[in-house]
Motif scaffolding. Structure first.
Motif, PDB file in Angstrom:
ATOM      1  N   ILE A   1      13.089   5.823  -4.339  1.00 43.01           N
ATOM      2  CA  ILE A   1      12.522   7.341  -4.190  1.00 43.01           C
ATOM      3  C   ILE A   1      10.705   6.748  -3.608  1.00 43.01           C
ATOM      4  CG2 ILE A   1      11.356   8.886  -6.006  1.00 43.01           C
ATOM      5  CD1 ILE A   1      14.073   9.595  -6.595  1.00 43.01           C
ATOM      6  N   SER A   2      10.516   5.939  -4.365  1.00 43.01           N
ATOM      7  CA  SER A   2       8.841   5.368  -4.616  1.00 43.01           C
ATOM      8  C   SER A   2       8.885   4.517  -3.048  1.00 43.01           C
ATOM      9  CB  SER A   2       8.509   4.450  -5.186  1.00 43.01           C
ATOM     10  OG  SER A   2       9.069   2.920  -5.233  1.00 43.01           O
TER      11      SER A   2
ATOM     12  N   LEU B   1      14.473   5.229  -9.590  1.00 43.29           N
ATOM     13  CA  LEU B   1      13.127   6.072  -9.011  1.00 43.29           C
ATOM     14  C   LEU B   1      12.400   5.088  -8.209  1.00 43.29           C
ATOM     15  CD1 LEU B   1      11.958   6.812 -13.342  1.00 43.29           C
ATOM     16  CD2 LEU B   1      12.450   8.089 -10.241  1.00 43.29           C
TER      17      LEU B   1
ATOM     18  N   ARG C   1       0.919  -1.227  -0.284  1.00 47.80           N
ATOM     19  CA  ARG C   1      -0.106   0.074   0.168  1.00 47.80           C
ATOM     20  C   ARG C   1       0.922   1.441   0.724  1.00 47.80           C
ATOM     21  NH1 ARG C   1      -4.751  -2.548   1.815  1.00 47.80           N
ATOM     22  NH2 ARG C   1      -4.451  -4.188   0.563  1.00 47.80           N
ATOM     23  N   TRP C   2       0.755   2.346  -0.749  1.00 44.63           N
ATOM     24  CA  TRP C   2       0.875   3.819  -0.832  1.00 44.63           C
ATOM     25  C   TRP C   2       0.128   4.721   0.135  1.00 44.63           C
ATOM     26  CZ3 TRP C   2       3.829   5.177  -5.643  1.00 44.63           C
ATOM     27  CH2 TRP C   2       4.786   4.022  -6.117  1.00 44.63           C
ATOM     28  N   ASN C   3       0.555   5.542   0.479  1.00 47.99           N
ATOM     29  CA  ASN C   3      -0.097   6.607   1.224  1.00 47.99           C
ATOM     30  C   ASN C   3       1.083   8.060   0.348  1.00 47.99           C
ATOM     31  OD1 ASN C   3      -0.702   9.064   3.138  1.00 47.99           O
ATOM     32  ND2 ASN C   3      -0.301   7.537   4.931  1.00 47.99           N
TER      33      ASN C   3
ATOM     34  N   GLN D   1      17.560  14.274  -6.621  1.00 48.94           N
ATOM     35  CA  GLN D   1      18.636  12.759  -6.406  1.00 48.94           C
ATOM     36  C   GLN D   1      18.240  11.530  -7.954  1.00 48.94           C
ATOM     37  OE1 GLN D   1      18.177  11.258  -3.894  1.00 48.94           O
ATOM     38  NE2 GLN D   1      18.361  13.550  -2.943  1.00 48.94           N
TER      39      GLN D   1
ATOM     40  N   ASN E   1      22.346   9.654  -8.747  1.00 46.80           N
ATOM     41  CA  ASN E   1      21.484   8.559  -9.418  1.00 46.80           C
ATOM     42  C   ASN E   1      20.799   7.765  -8.959  1.00 46.80           C
ATOM     43  OD1 ASN E   1      20.566   8.063 -12.422  1.00 46.80           O
ATOM     44  ND2 ASN E   1      22.736   8.262 -13.348  1.00 46.80           N
ATOM     45  N   ILE E   2      19.837   7.921  -8.095  1.00 49.07           N
ATOM     46  CA  ILE E   2      18.511   7.469  -7.328  1.00 49.07           C
ATOM     47  C   ILE E   2      17.918   7.098  -8.214  1.00 49.07           C
ATOM     48  CG2 ILE E   2      17.958   7.603  -4.866  1.00 49.07           C
ATOM     49  CD1 ILE E   2      20.485   8.321  -4.383  1.00 49.07           C
TER      50      ILE E   2
ATOM     51  N   PHE F   1       4.960  11.916  -9.077  1.00 50.14           N
ATOM     52  CA  PHE F   1       6.161  10.818  -9.195  1.00 50.14           C
ATOM     53  C   PHE F   1       5.756  10.272 -10.215  1.00 50.14           C
ATOM     54  CE2 PHE F   1       6.395   6.119  -8.842  1.00 50.14           C
ATOM     55  CZ  PHE F   1       7.598   6.085  -8.666  1.00 50.14           C
TER      56      PHE F   1
ATOM     57  N   GLN G   1       9.150   6.201  -0.255  1.00 55.05           N
ATOM     58  CA  GLN G   1       8.845   6.901   0.917  1.00 55.05           C
ATOM     59  C   GLN G   1       7.468   7.263   1.159  1.00 55.05           C
ATOM     60  OE1 GLN G   1       9.073  11.272  -0.936  1.00 55.05           O
ATOM     61  NE2 GLN G   1      10.246  10.369  -2.244  1.00 55.05           N
ATOM     62  N   PHE G   2       6.340   6.218  -0.109  1.00 54.14           N
ATOM     63  CA  PHE G   2       5.150   6.298   0.309  1.00 54.14           C
ATOM     64  C   PHE G   2       4.580   4.778   0.315  1.00 54.14           C
ATOM     65  CE2 PHE G   2       5.757   8.166  -3.870  1.00 54.14           C
ATOM     66  CZ  PHE G   2       5.608  10.003  -3.417  1.00 54.14           C
ATOM     67  N   VAL G   3       5.794   3.948   0.682  1.00 53.28           N
ATOM     68  CA  VAL G   3       5.230   2.841   0.697  1.00 53.28           C
ATOM     69  C   VAL G   3       4.977   2.645   1.705  1.00 53.28           C
ATOM     70  CG1 VAL G   3       5.909   0.459   0.948  1.00 53.28           C
ATOM     71  CG2 VAL G   3       6.676   1.838  -0.523  1.00 53.28           C
ATOM     72  N   THR G   4       3.642   2.044   2.939  1.00 49.48           N
ATOM     73  CA  THR G   4       2.960   2.133   4.083  1.00 49.48           C
ATOM     74  C   THR G   4       4.125   0.267   4.883  1.00 49.48           C
ATOM     75  OG1 THR G   4       1.233   1.239   3.668  1.00 49.48           O
ATOM     76  CG2 THR G   4       2.127   3.257   4.166  1.00 49.48           C
ATOM     77  N   HIS G   5       4.727   0.225   6.035  1.00 51.75           N
ATOM     78  CA  HIS G   5       4.107  -0.722   6.472  1.00 51.75           C
ATOM     79  C   HIS G   5       3.405  -1.543   7.222  1.00 51.75           C
ATOM     80  CE1 HIS G   5       8.198   0.322   6.225  1.00 51.75           C
ATOM     81  NE2 HIS G   5       7.970   1.827   6.863  1.00 51.75           N
TER      82      HIS G   5
END
Ligand code: TPP
Ligand code: SF4
Lengths: 576, 281
Positions: free
Chosen positions: B273-274, B270, A206-208, A248, B267-268, A217, B276-280
Motif C-alpha cells: 500500500i505504501s 501495508l 522519497r514519498w509524495n 485492501q 490481504n494486501i 496511512f 503509491q507514495f514512493v516517488t521514482h
C-alpha cells in the motif's frame, strides 16, 4: 540573490502559481512537486482556493529545499500567473519582495498594481498563444516548462513527472502536455533571472504525500480496520484515502448519518475487538463529545483524527487554525482522562496517528489526534515516515473463571473480553460501575474507577516521543502541531543571528509530561509559546500545568494566514 | 472460545444474568426480557455469539440482565453502536433494545438510517409512550392530550409518531408489533426477527405502570392484526395508517433482502500500500 543561487541548508526556493478556475494552477503545482521529488529535493505544497465549491480561482504555493520543508517562507521568489482573475483574493497569502520574479502572459492583462509596484523583475511570455500552436495544448503546461527551465529542473524529470500525474488522462492529453512543456522550456529567459536548484548528494527514498493521506496511512499501520465518519472539510481526504485502502486490508469504512453516529459506530466496532478510528473537524468533534465520554467510561479504545479549521461555529472551513485544543482537552463532561496528541509535520501525521492507535489499544483509552488544514490538505516530499516502537496490542481476557471486566490492577489496565469468548461474557457500561461492570452509585466504586482510568494513563511510560527538541540555547520557543515548522525555522534564524535558540515541540499534549517539560525548559532565560489561534490556548494550558516561569510570553496568531517564520523571529528580536 | 456442545440445549435461564432488574413491579419490560431470553434459547444461539446493545432509559437497562455480551451505551445511540459492531463482527447476532424516547426522539435520525442501511440487526423498542427513567415526561408516541406531565401540563398537542409507518418509509424489511402482555406471541416475533437476514424492527407495547397506569388496560385493547403479513409496501402502508396501533403481529416482511455488507477479505500488505507514495528518483 545569494541565498538562492547557492543552496545551503537554509536556502529554499518559494514558488506561487495562480490562475482562475480551469486554468490548471493546481495540476501545474502537482507536476512540479512530483518533479522536485524525482530530482531528489524536498518540498512542501499548499493550496488556496476561492469560496467557490468547484472551479474558481486557485493558488498553489510551493517551497523547495535540500532538507525537509515544514513551513512556508515569509515571501515568494517566483510567482507564475496564468491569469490575474481575482488575484487580490490571494495577494495577502502571496507576499513578494523587490527581488521576486513574476512570470506572466502579457495577453492576460497588465500586472496588477500590488505586484507591479513591488518588483521590476518580470518575464512576459505569450503562454496561451504558444499553447494554441499545439493541438490540445494548454497554457499552464507551457508555463510549467518555462518555470522548470528557470529553476534548472531537467526537462526529462518534468516530463516523467507529468507522465506520472496525467497518465490516467490518456495518450492524447499526455502528448499535448509534453509538447507544451517542451515549448515552454525552450523559452529560455534572461540569464540573470535563473534560480537554479541543485540536487542533494545522496538520493534516498522519497514519498509524495498529503498530511491527510499520511494520517490515513498511519491509522492503517497502527492496525485500524474499521472507520465510520461523516464528511467534513478539511478532514474528508483521510476518509477518501482510507475507503479503498482499508478494503485492501480486509477492513471497512462506513459513511455515517452524522458525527453522533460515527463516534458510536467506532465504539461498537472496537467493543467487537477491531481497532477503530473516525476523522472529523471542529464542528464534528463538538458533536462527538458525549460519545467520547462513553468510550472513556466503558474503556473502549478509539481514535479521533481531528483536522482543525478556523472556528468557532462553521468558521472558516477551508483555512487552518489550531483552535480546537481547548475542546480536545476539556470538552468532556465528568472527569474523563484521555490522550491528546498533535502531529508536528505532514510526515509526522503518519507517526502520530499510528502511535495514537497503539496507545489507545494498549491503554484501552481514547485519543484525539490534532492536525489541521495546513498539514492535512498540503502535500510534501518527505523521507518515509518513522514508526513508533510500541507494540500496541490490547490486553485480552483468556478463560478466567470469575472474570471482572473493570478489575483493579497495578497497571490499571484490565483484560478486555471480546465477543466470542465464552468464559468472560460481560456488559460494557457508561454508567459508573464496579469492577464486575455492574452499574453502581457507591462512592468507593466511583473513586476506584476514577483512579483506575486516570492511573492507566499517567503511569504509562510514553518514552522520548512525547516531544521533539531541536537546537539549543537560552531562548526557548515552545510550540505544538503545525506551528512547529515555522517555529523551528525562526529558531534556526535566531541561532544564525547569534541568539542560540531551542525549540520544544510537544506531541503528547495530554496526559502532560510535567517532569520532562521542566527538564527541557530548566535553563531557558526567555520563553515564547507559539501557536496559531487567537486565545493562546496552549499558553493557558501550560500555565494551568504550572510549568511556565512568570517571564514566559505568548505568540498566538489566528488563521487564516499561515504562521510565518519572520513573525516569530521579529517577536524575539524585539525582546518578546 | 468455544460454545456449548451442540447437543446441550440451552434454556431461557442460561441467557439471564444474576443482576437484579431495577424495574418497578409490574413494568412491561420484565416480559420483554423474558421473551428475548426465550427466543435466544429457542434458536440455541451460543451466548458468546450474541450481543445486546442499548441506549439509556428503563428499557435500555436490559442488556445487564442477560448473559450475552452487552453494551449499555448513551441515550439515543444504541443503533450506531450496534451498526459498528455488526459491520466489524458480522459473525455476531446483534440485538438492540431501548425505549420510545431513546429510539424515536433523541435517536430518531439513527432509526431512519438503520432502517435504510438494512444491516442484519434486530431492533426491539419497548414503547410505553412515556419517558420512564426521567419520571414521566411525554415522548414522541405520547397521546397529544396526555396532561399528566408537569413539563407539558396542557398535553403536547402534537400528533403522535407512528413508528411502523416511519420504519416502512425508511426502508426496513421486517416490521412487527408485539405486546409484553402476550409473551408467547412476542417470543415468536422475536425469533422471526432474529432470523430475518436484514433490519428487523419490533415495536413492543410495554406498559409503564408507574407513569402511565392506565396502560394496564392495554390487556383489553391490544388485539391481533386481522390480515396476514404482507410483502407489499403499499398494502403495508395502508394497513399501518388505518390500524388503531394496537394490532399485533408481523405487519410487513419484504422479499428482497439486502445482503450483509461484507468485503472479500483481501490481504494486501501495508508495504504494498505504501508504494503509491514512493516517488521514482
Ligand atoms: C443526552 C441525554 N439527555 C437526556 C438524558 C435523560 N434521559 C435518560 S432516559 C430518558 C428517556 C427514557 O425514555 P425511554 O427511552 O422512552 O425509556 P423508558 O425509560 O420509558 O423505558 C432521558 C430523557 C440522558 N440520559 N442523556
Ligand atoms: S418507571 Fe415505568 S418504565 Fe420505568 S421501570 Fe417503572 S414501570 Fe417500567
Amino acid at each position: 540573490m545569494d541565498r538562492k543561487t547557492d543552496m545551503t541548508e537554509a536556502a529554499t526556493l518559494s514558488i506561487a502559481i495562480v490562475g482562475s478556475g480551469g486554468s490548471g494552477a493546481v495540476t501545474t503545482g502537482k507536476i512540479l512537486l512530483e518533479g522536485i521529488a524525482r530530482h531528489g529535493l524536498y518540498a512542501l505544497m499548499s493550496r488556496s482556493s476561492g469560496p467557490q465549491i468547484r472551479g474558481g480561482e486557485s493558488a498553489v504555493m510551493l517551497r523547495i529545499g535540500q532538507s525537509s520543508v515544514d513551513a512556508l517562507d515569509d515571501d515568494f521568489d517566483i510567482l507564475l500567473a496564468l491569469d490575474w482573475l481575482n488575484v487580490e483574493r490571494f495577494s495577502d497569502e502571496i507576499p513578494v519582495t523587490e527581488e521576486s520574479l513574476i512570470l506572466h502572459d502579457p495577453d492576460k492583462g497588465d500586472l496588477p498594481a500590488v505586484y507591479a509596484q513591488m518588483t521590476h523583475r518580470h518575464v512576459a511570455r505569450p503562454l496561451e498563444q504558444l499553447a494554441k500552436s499545439i493541438e490540445n495544448g494548454r497554457a499552464n503546461m507551457v508555463g510549467l516548462g518555462l518555470l522548470a527551465n528557470l529553476i534548472g529542473l531537467p526537462l526529462a524529470v518534468v516530463n516523467a513527472a507529468a507522465h506520472d500525474i496525467l497518465k490516467h488522462k490518456g495518450e492524447v492529453v499526455l502528448q499535448a502536455t509534453l509538447s507544451c512543456i517542451e515549448t515552454g522550456y525552450a523559452q529560455t529567459p534572461d540569464e540573470t533571472l535563473v534560480l537554479p536548484l541543485s540536487a542533494p548528494e545522496a538520493i534516498t527514498e522519497r514519498w509524495n504525500i498529503s498530511g491527510n493521506e499520511a494520517s490515513g496511512f498511519g491509522a492503517l499501520q497502527g492496525g485500524v480496520r474499521f472507520v465510520a465518519a461523516y464528511p467534513i472539510t478539511p478532514a474528508s481526504e483521510i476518509l477518501e484515502w482510507l475507503a479503498p485502502n482499508l478494503e485492501q486490508t480486509g477492513g471497512s469504512l462506513l459513511q455515517a448519518e452524522d458525527e453522533l453516529a460515527s463516534i458510536n459506530m467506532i465504539i461498537g466496532a472496537s467493543f467487537g475487538g477491531v481497532p477503530s478510528l473516525t476523522a472529523t473537524s471542529g464542528p464534528g468533534l463538538s458533536l462527538m463529545m458525549e460519545g467520547l465520554g462513553l468510550a472513556v467510561a466503558s474503556e473502549t479504545p478509539v481514535v479521533v483524527a481531528n483536522v482543525m479549521r478556523g472556528g468557532p461555529s462553521t468558521g472558516i472551513p477551508t483555512k487552518s487554525e489550531q483552535s480546537d485544543l481547548n475542546l480536545a482537552l476539556y470538552g468532556f463532561h465528568g472527569d474523563a482522562p484521555h490522550i491528546v496528541l498533535s502531529a508536528l509535520s505532514i510526515r509526522d501525521c503518519a507517526f502520530t496517528t499510528q502511535w495514537a492507535v497503539k496507545l489507545t489499544e494498549t491503554l484501552q483509552a481514547v485519543a484525539i489526534v490534532l492536525t489541521d488544514q495546513s498539514l492535512g490538505q498540503a502535500r510534501a516530499v518527505i523521507a518515509p515516515p518513522r514508526q513508533p516502537a510500541l507494540e500496541g496490542k490490547r490486553k485480552l481476557a483468556g478463560d478466567t473463571d470469575h472474570y471482572q471486566r473493570y478489575a483493579l490492577s497495578d497497571d490499571a489496565v484490565s483484560p478486555m473480553a471480546i465477543p466470542g469468548n465464552a468464559h468472560c461474557i460481560y456488559t460494557a457500561d457508561g454508567l459508573e460501575h464496579n469492577e464486575q461492570g455492574t452499574p453502581s452509585a457507591m462512592a468507593t466504586d466511583h473513586q476506584q474507577q476514577l483512579d483506575k482510568r486516570r492511573q492507566k494513563l499517567t503511569q504509562f511510560e510514553y518514552g522520548d516521543d512525547w516531544a521533539e527538541v531541536t537546537g539549543d540555547g537560552e531562548i526557548c520557543l515552545i510550540t505544538w502541531g503545525s506551528a512547529t515548522g515555522a517555529t523551528r525555522e525562526a529558531a534556526q534564524r535566531l541561532s544564525q543571528a547569534g541568539l542560540p535558540t531551542k525549540t520544544l515541540a510537544v506531541r503528547l499534549l495530554a496526559p502532560f509530561s510535567t517532569e520532562r517539560f521542566k527538564q527541557v525548559t530548566a535553563h531557558a532565560k526567555q520563553i515564547l509559546v507559539v501557536e496559531q489561534n487567537h486565545g493562546g490556548q496552549f499558553f493557558e494550558y501550560l500555565n494551568a500545568q504550572r510549568v511556565l516561569p512568570g517571564h514566559a510570553h505568548s505568540l498566538a496568531q489566528p488563521g487564516p494566514l499561515p504562521l510565518r517564520p519572520n513573525v516569530i523571529y521579529n517577536r524575539v528580536m524585539q525582546g518578546l | 472460545m468455544h460454545g456449548p456442545p451442540p447437543e446441550q440445549l440451552l434454556k431461557a435461564k442460561d441467557y439471564k444474568s444474576d443482576v437484579k432488574p431495577i424495574w418497578c413491579a409490574g413494568c412491561g419490560h420484565f416480559a420483554v426480557l423474558s421473551a428475548i431470553t426465550k427466543a435466544l434459547a429457542h434458536l440455541s444461539l451460543p451466548p458468546e455469539q450474541v450481543a445486546l446493545v442499548s441506549g439509556i432509559g428503563c428499557s435500555s437497562r436490559l442488556p445487564a440482565y442477560t448473559h450475552v455480551y452487552g453494551f449499555h451505551g448513551i441515550h439515543g445511540r444504541a443503533l450506531p453502536i450496534a451498526t459498528g459492531l455488526k459491520v466489524a463482527r458480522p459473525d455476531l447476532t446483534v440485538l438492540v433494545t431501548g425505549g420510545d424516547g431513546d429510539g424515536f426522539s433523541i435517536g430518531g435520525n439513527h432509526f431512519m438510517h438503520a432502517c435504510r442501511r438494512n444491516l442484519d440487526l434486530t431492533y426491539i423498542v419497548m414503547d410505553n409512550e412515556v419517558y420512564g427513567m426521567t419520571k414521566g415526561q411525554a415522548s414522541p408516541t405520547t397521546d397529544p392530550g396526555w396532561e399528566q406531565s408537569r413539563l407539558t401540563p396542557h398535553g403536547t398537542g402534537l400528533p403522535s409518531f407512528n413508528p411502523a409507518a416511519i420504519a416502512l418509509a425508511a426502508g426496513a424489511g421486517f416490521i412487527a408489533r408485539g405486546f409484553s402482555g402476550d409473551p408467547t406471541s412476542l417470543t415468536d416475533l422475536l425469533i422471526q426477527g432474529i432470523q430475518y437476514p436484514g433490519f428487523s424492527f419490533i415495536h413492543v407495547l410495554s406498559p409503564c405502570v408507574t407513569y402511565h397506569p392506565e396502560q394496564k388496560a392495554w390487556k383489553k385493547t391490544v388485539h391481533e392484526q386481522s390480515q396476514s403479513t404482507t410483502a407489499d409496501p403499499v398494502v403495508a402502508a395502508q394497513r399501518i395508517q388505518q390500524s388503531d396501533r394496537m394490532a399485533t403481529g408481523l405487519i410487513f416482511k419484504a422479499i428482497s433482502q439486502v445482503q450483509q455488507q461484507q468485503h472479500p477479505s483481501k490481504n494486501i500488505s501495508l508495504e504494498q500500500i505504501s508504494r503509491q507514495f514512493v516517488t521514482h528518483t
